[in-house]
Design an enzyme around this catalytic site. Structure first.
Site, PDB file in Angstrom:
ATOM      1  N   CYS A  83       0.845  -1.199   0.000  1.00  0.00           N
ATOM      2  CA  CYS A  83       0.000   0.000   0.000  1.00  0.00           C
ATOM      3  C   CYS A  83       0.877   1.244   0.000  1.00  0.00           C
ATOM      4  O   CYS A  83       1.998   1.227   0.512  1.00  0.00           O
ATOM      5  CB  CYS A  83      -0.897   0.041   1.233  1.00  0.00           C
ATOM      6  SG  CYS A  83      -2.043  -1.337   1.407  1.00  0.00           S
ATOM      7  N   ASP A  84       0.342   2.321  -0.554  1.00  0.00           N
ATOM      8  CA  ASP A  84       1.029   3.605  -0.497  1.00  0.00           C
ATOM      9  C   ASP A  84      -0.019   4.709  -0.547  1.00  0.00           C
ATOM     10  O   ASP A  84      -1.025   4.583  -1.262  1.00  0.00           O
ATOM     11  CB  ASP A  84       2.011   3.766  -1.652  1.00  0.00           C
ATOM     12  CG  ASP A  84       2.916   4.968  -1.459  1.00  0.00           C
ATOM     13  OD1 ASP A  84       3.933   4.828  -0.758  1.00  0.00           O
ATOM     14  OD2 ASP A  84       2.588   6.051  -1.983  1.00  0.00           O
TER      15      ASP A  84
END
Length: 221
Positions: A83-84
């Protein structure tokens, strides 16, 4: 039992999964995010924020897949999730502030305003394929959660006090919704979990792409 490996150091993401019954393993990637984005811009030009976070989420997962810790190298039950997150305001994309001065300046810009928090998710099925005796699909899928944030109109004293806690320096956009920054978010439009950093409904959808149900990941004890 299928296990989820989170390619992120974020305690908020891990806590979100834990609260949803998923005890994720964690192995942090060594990706140089600036280098990944610079290379992408060189190849394709400017990136939309939703595409940038998706690109980084994928880069993190692929890096972890290439550098699994020794105790997991032969595992046959792993799904990898990266995730980012980035905040978009006035067509500018913001990650973590570099220092307290930047955090203060950013909050003076954000207060009383509306922004969009983009969180990219990438899922990689590392389980062996049926031909090798496993249940894997070889699937790799990604999507971005985008949530509109309405910030409260903070006074300078509130901004100074919040930044002094150090919390804004550790998170994309310089705020949390599940911590000390919660009182400063008046409303959101979209998924609350996406603001924390991991959209559970989006994770469910990505799992569905590889034939895994979210309750397959729930802890059993």
């Amino acid at each position: 039992m299928t296990r989820l490996l989170l390619a992120s150091a974020s305690p908020a993401r891990r806590s979100t999964l834990s609260a949803a019954g998923i005890d994720a393993l964690v192995h942090v990637s060594g990706v140089d995010e600036d280098a990944v984005l610079a290379q992408a811009r060189h190849q394709w030009g400017d990136l939309e924020p939703a595409d940038a976070v998706l690109l980084l989420a994928r880069a993190k997962v692929e890096d972890v897949a290439d550098h699994l810790p020794e105790e997991l190298a032969d595992a046959d039950d792993l799904l990898l999730l990266g995730c980012d997150s980035m905040l978009e305001i006035d067509d500018e994309v913001l990650g973590k502030p570099r220092d307290t001065q930047e955090a203060v300046a950013r909050w003076r810009t954000m207060r009383g305003r509306t922004a969009v928090l983009h969180t990219g998710h990438w899922l990689l099925d590392e389980r062996p394929l049926p031909a090798d005796g496993g249940q894997g699909t070889g699937g790799t899928h990604g999507a971005t959660s985008s949530t509109v944030i309405h910030f409260a109109d903070l006074g300078d004293d509130e901004i100074d006090a919040y930044v002094a806690t150090g919390e804004p320096l550790a998170v994309a956009g310089a705020f949390t919704i599940d911590g000390l920054g919660g009182p400063f978010v008046e409303a959101i439009e979209g998924d609350h979990h996406g603001v924390v950093g991991l959209s559970l409904p989006l994770l469910r959808a990505l799992l569905g792409e590889i034939g895994v149900r979210v309750h397959d990941l729930w802890r059993t004890a």
